[in-house]
Design an enzyme around this catalytic site. Structure first.
Site, mmCIF file in Angstrom:
data_model
loop_
_atom_site.group_PDB
_atom_site.id
_atom_site.type_symbol
_atom_site.label_atom_id
_atom_site.label_comp_id
_atom_site.label_asym_id
_atom_site.label_seq_id
_atom_site.Cartn_x
_atom_site.Cartn_y
_atom_site.Cartn_z
ATOM 1 N N LYS A 76 0.809 -1.230 0.000
ATOM 2 C CA LYS A 76 0.000 0.000 0.000
ATOM 3 C C LYS A 76 0.840 1.276 0.000
ATOM 4 C CE LYS A 76 -3.873 -2.089 2.486
ATOM 5 N NZ LYS A 76 -4.821 -1.922 3.588
ATOM 6 N N ASP A 112 -9.764 2.585 3.019
ATOM 7 C CA ASP A 112 -9.707 2.006 4.376
ATOM 8 C C ASP A 112 -10.371 2.911 5.428
ATOM 9 O OD1 ASP A 112 -8.564 -0.428 3.796
ATOM 10 O OD2 ASP A 112 -6.505 0.249 4.127
#
Ligand code: NAP
Length: 298
Positions: A76, A112
């Protein structure tokens, strides 16, 4: 339900997840259940991509006509530098978990924080005006800080093994708060070590304690934490999800406290990713049912 693997055709469009490891991922089950329910000629597959292969794997997305890709551990943060464009949220979180192929250009987003915020709202967890304790200082912790700020937490304490990293995260959000509302935000962010988890003064003020580390996943145990010092209404939230209660959640469950794992966050970030990749909202209930079935929680 229609099985997408048995209806792949020459026209089937792919979406995917890149991770290392990735075999345990439950995202294929969720996304393929949604494709089947919507009768879309699309499929979601998992690719085991190592850190050294990330750049080439990302370059292959336009070449193969893949519509969108989720990134998971450990990609990420590194992927931020490999995108043609980034959303403000991915830039703020310094992490990308969704890569969208827009006419051959890679756009990085991060769902997220929105996924966690949506799950906390779904579960009627309120932190407004209160203290949120966040364990960890990586990409997931960064998402937790943003979700807590959006849910109006008054004070956020970031507890991390490496205090310097917690300090960096706190500083970057202090800058963000400074740019919002003309710098008049009354929300505060502090960086501490893991020893704060046994500090009775801090723990007795916590409305939520969020684990945003892999502790418990590989290590088995969890850091020392004064669960009993927390108020009875304090919520313990583990971003990790598993068939059994995680090492972070087992003690509060034994004390009769509220304990939530990361399954709801995974569903909500997956719902947002599906829409980004496919341009249509998925049937969230179908994705939830597929995940719960994979976790043995029907
Ligand atoms: P990451 O960047 O690798 O996070 C590392 C963080 O965990 C750092 O703060 C690190 O501390 C800490 N840490 C790692 N091992 C530790 C140990 N043995 N003891 C103490 N601290 C330790 O990973 P991430 O991307 O932020 O993800 C963290 C967790 O959240 C993962 O388990 C991931 O699966 C989960 N997650 C779940 C969802 C969901 O949808 N449910 C979404 C995102 C992430 P140092 O700085 O000291 O190294």
């Amino acid at each position: 339900m229609d099985d997408p693997v048995h209806r792949l055709s020459g026209r089937t469009l792919l979406t995917a997840i890149f991770g290392d490891p990735v075999a345990h991922s439950l995202s294929p089950a969720m996304h393929n259940a949604a494709y089947a329910a919507l009768a879309m000629d699309r499929a979601y597959v998992a690719f085991h991509v190592t850190p050294t292969g990330l750049r080439e794997a990302l370059r292959a997305i336009p070449a193969l006509g893949i519509a969108g890709v989720n990134l998971t551990v450990p990609h990420k943060e590194r992927a931020v530098r490999m995108m043609a464009q980034l959303t403000d949220e991915a830039l703020l979180l310094r992490a990308v978990n969704c890569v969208i192929n827009r006419n051959g250009e890679l756009h990085g987003d991060n769902t997220d924080a929105r996924g966690l915020e949506a799950d906390l709202r779904d579960q009627h967890v309120s932190v407004a005006g209160k203290l949120a304790v966040i364990i960890g200082a990586g990409g997931a912790a960064s998402a937790a800080v943003l979700a807590a700020l959006r849910l109006d937490a008054a004070r956020i304490v970031i507890c991390n093994r490496t205090i310097a990293r917690a300090n960096r995260l706190a500083r970057s959000f202090a800058q963000y708060l400074g740019t919002r509302g003309g710098g008049r935000s009354r929300q505060t962010i502090e960086a501490r070590g893991l020893d704060t988890l046994v500090n009775v003064t801090t723990m007795s003020a916590a409305a939520i304690v969020i684990n945003a580390t892999p502790m418990g996943l590989k290590t088995g145990g969890f850091a020392s934490l004064s669960y009993a010092a927390a108020p009875s209404e304090c919520v313990f939230y583990d971003m990790i999800y598993a068939r059994e209660p995680t090492p972070f959640l087992a003690p509060p469950l034994a004390l009769g406290r509220r304990a939530i794992d990361g399954a709801g966050m995974l569903i909500n970030q997956g719902v947002l990713a599906f829409e980004l990749f496919n341009g249509v909202a998925p049937p969230a209930g179908v994705m939830r049912a597929a995940l719960m079935s994979a976790l043995g929680r029907e």
